[in-house]
Scaffold this active site. Structure first.
Site, PDB file in Angstrom:
ATOM      1  N   ASP A 126       0.833  -1.217   0.000  1.00 10.84           N
ATOM      2  CA  ASP A 126       0.000   0.000   0.000  1.00 10.84           C
ATOM      3  C   ASP A 126       0.857   1.252   0.000  1.00 10.84           C
ATOM      4  OD1 ASP A 126      -1.225  -2.369   1.484  1.00 10.84           O
ATOM      5  OD2 ASP A 126      -3.012  -1.195   1.068  1.00 10.84           O
ATOM      6  N   TYR A 158      -1.828   3.921  -6.596  1.00 10.94           N
ATOM      7  CA  TYR A 158      -3.062   4.641  -6.255  1.00 10.94           C
ATOM      8  C   TYR A 158      -3.440   5.641  -7.355  1.00 10.94           C
ATOM      9  CZ  TYR A 158      -3.073   2.540  -1.632  1.00 10.94           C
ATOM     10  OH  TYR A 158      -3.111   1.634  -0.593  1.00 10.94           O
ATOM     11  N   ASN A 192      -6.295  -4.174  -4.734  1.00 10.48           N
ATOM     12  CA  ASN A 192      -7.523  -3.630  -5.321  1.00 10.48           C
ATOM     13  C   ASN A 192      -7.261  -2.360  -6.129  1.00 10.48           C
ATOM     14  OD1 ASN A 192      -7.102  -2.804  -2.465  1.00 10.48           O
ATOM     15  ND2 ASN A 192      -8.738  -1.342  -2.921  1.00 10.48           N
ATOM     16  N   HIS A 287     -12.048  -2.844   5.981  1.00 14.48           N
ATOM     17  CA  HIS A 287     -11.979  -4.038   5.131  1.00 14.48           C
ATOM     18  C   HIS A 287     -12.275  -5.308   5.935  1.00 14.48           C
ATOM     19  CE1 HIS A 287     -10.415  -1.356   2.157  1.00 14.48           C
ATOM     20  NE2 HIS A 287      -9.310  -1.121   2.823  1.00 14.48           N
ATOM     21  N   VAL A 315      -5.224  -3.285   4.750  1.00 11.89           N
ATOM     22  CA  VAL A 315      -5.553  -2.529   5.956  1.00 11.89           C
ATOM     23  C   VAL A 315      -4.315  -1.717   6.328  1.00 11.89           C
ATOM     24  CG1 VAL A 315      -6.241  -2.676   8.373  1.00 11.89           C
ATOM     25  CG2 VAL A 315      -7.139  -4.324   6.702  1.00 11.89           C
TER      26      VAL A 315
END
Ligand SMILES: [Fe+2]
Length: 436
Positions: A126, A158, A192, A287, A315
């Site tokens: 992330d 992102y 995702n 999530h 997360v």
């Protein structure tokens, strides 16, 4: 940006180089604590996004393992003005570009795969491209453990936060991380934010920017798609799974994993590590239970094949589980609570690379028994100080019927929950460093 990509597989012919640097002590290597507040992406004119000078200069250069056993690398890059770049190799140095502008990089060849081969992984997920993302990458580069490969657990750029999933932000991310990923492989997992499914703007094919830009050696492990695959690296066997591809019974991912797990030879690679994006054991209120259906499908296999550790992201926080399983349930018996299980993996969420969405701080209460630790960096550091190394079995042990090494000093952390360093040490190193 009118970008043309290029990817080549480069055979590794140089002798293996062992990294002798050892940082034995578990615990943490930085007192840095990330602020809780949301952050913002760095502006497009930031120095870390700078386009390299020269006409058609190759940019966004990145490497990953190119085969199943580490004898090849995949080199990828982008040129803006015209296609047709070429790759020239010279030992472990490589040069990309053609004619006008070329750029040279290098990497260290991995050691041969084997049970006692020490190795150091960075764990990042992330990441994004905010100021905190830049801090994470800097911490990784400066960590004294000297990570040799990054296990990346998904959610890269992102870019989908921008109107029309602005691919300029895929380009800036590629230039931002080049300073690490051009010099050492990152093992990719799809998150995702890689889906980029946007039918409202006519984009109905998922994962298009991700798969075009980040190639992985999935065919080398008999996978039929780049979202699930495996590689061997030093003493570790690494399986990458896709939380966002079909995983039910009879699906390609299911059948691949069913065939894959029996192939793992623990005498050759005693460490069995699984990467995925959405965590199975997550007690934050973010999530929550998103990984549950995949857990139901695959957890019995993870216990059967004694997976050591499962890393996930998604997360934006840290959490570590006890060794637990929750596989007794069927629709008749109703048994649905996790129980202590020494054949089960440890589940670690490390989903706070620094992206602009900020930290996850809201947790379900009370803390479930299966959750060994969760919390912000400062609390995590206290916990580590109190409880010691994160894998607590000492020395060489025999787990069930297979010779098995759990390395008590195998983990250290940097920046609390920003990233982790996973060190696989051999017996000699453990002894010489006073670990056992
Ligand atoms: Fe995510």
């Amino acid at each position: 940006m009118r970008a043309s990509g290029a990817t080549l597989v480069l055979a590794v012919v140089a002798a293996a180089v062992l990294n002798a640097a050892v940082l034995c002590s578990g615990g943490f290597t930085s007192s840095f604590v990330r602020k809780v507040e949301k952050t913002v992406d760095m502006p497009l004119d930031s120095d870390v996004f700078e386009v390299p000078p020269g006409y058609n200069a190759p940019q966004q250069v990145h490497i990953t393992q190119g085969d199943h056993i580490g004898k090849a690398v995949i080199v990828s890059w982008v040129t803006v003005d015209e296609p047709g770049s070429k790759l020239m190799t010279l030992n472990i140095y490589y040069e990309v570009g053609i004619g006008h502008t070329t750029r040279t990089f290098w990497f260290t060849t991995p050691p041969a795969v084997g049970p006692d081969v020490p190795y150091t992984f960075g764990l990042i997920g992330d990441l994004g491209q905010s100021y905190d993302s830049n801090r994470t990458l800097t911490h990784y580069e400066r960590n004294p453990a000297k990570g040799q490969t990054v296990l990346f657990v998904g959610d890269l750029s992102y870019a989908d936060n921008y109107p029309n999933h602005d691919n300029v932000r895929w380009d800036t991310w590629g230039r931002f991380v080049e300073r690490s990923v051009a010099y050492q492989p990152w093992i990719w997992t799809a998150g995702n934010h890689e889906i980029d499914f946007a039918p409202d703007i006519g984009e109905t094919k998922p994962f298009k920017p991700y798969t075009h830009r980040y190639r992985v050696p999935y065919k080398a492990s008999d996978s039929t798609a780049p979202f699930w695959y495996s590689v061997k690296r030093a003493s570790a066997y690494i399986i990458v799974l896709s939380s966002y591809s079909a995983y039910g019974k009879y699906t390609p991912q299911y059948k691949w994993l069913e065939d894959e797990l029996p192939k793992v030879n623990r005498s050759e690679t005693p460490w069995l590590i699984v990467l995925m994006h959405s965590p199975w054991y997550n007690s934050y209120n973010y999530h929550y239970m998103e990984g549950e259906t995949m857990r139901v499908m695959y957890e019995p296999w993870f216990v059967q094949y004694k997976v050591d550790v499962v890393f996930a992201g998604h997360v934006h926080a840290y959490e570590r589980s006890e060794r637990v399983s929750n596989i007794a349930y069927n629709i008749v018996n109703g048994i649905c609570s996790p129980v202590s299980d020494q054949s089960a993996p440890v589940y670690i969420t490390i989903g706070d690379g620094g992206n602009l969405e900020g930290l996850a701080t809201n947790m379900s209460e009370p803390q479930p028994k299966y959750s060994a630790f969760r919390g912000p960096a400062s609390a995590m550091q206290r916990s580590l100080s109190r409880t010691g190394p994160m894998l607590t079995t000492v020395g060489t042990v025999t787990r069930m019927d297979m010779p098995y090494k759990l390395i008590p000093c195998g983990f250290s952390t940097d920046s609390g929950i920003l990233l982790m360093i996973l060190q696989l040490l051999n017996l000699e190193q453990l002894q010489s460093n006073g670990c056992i």
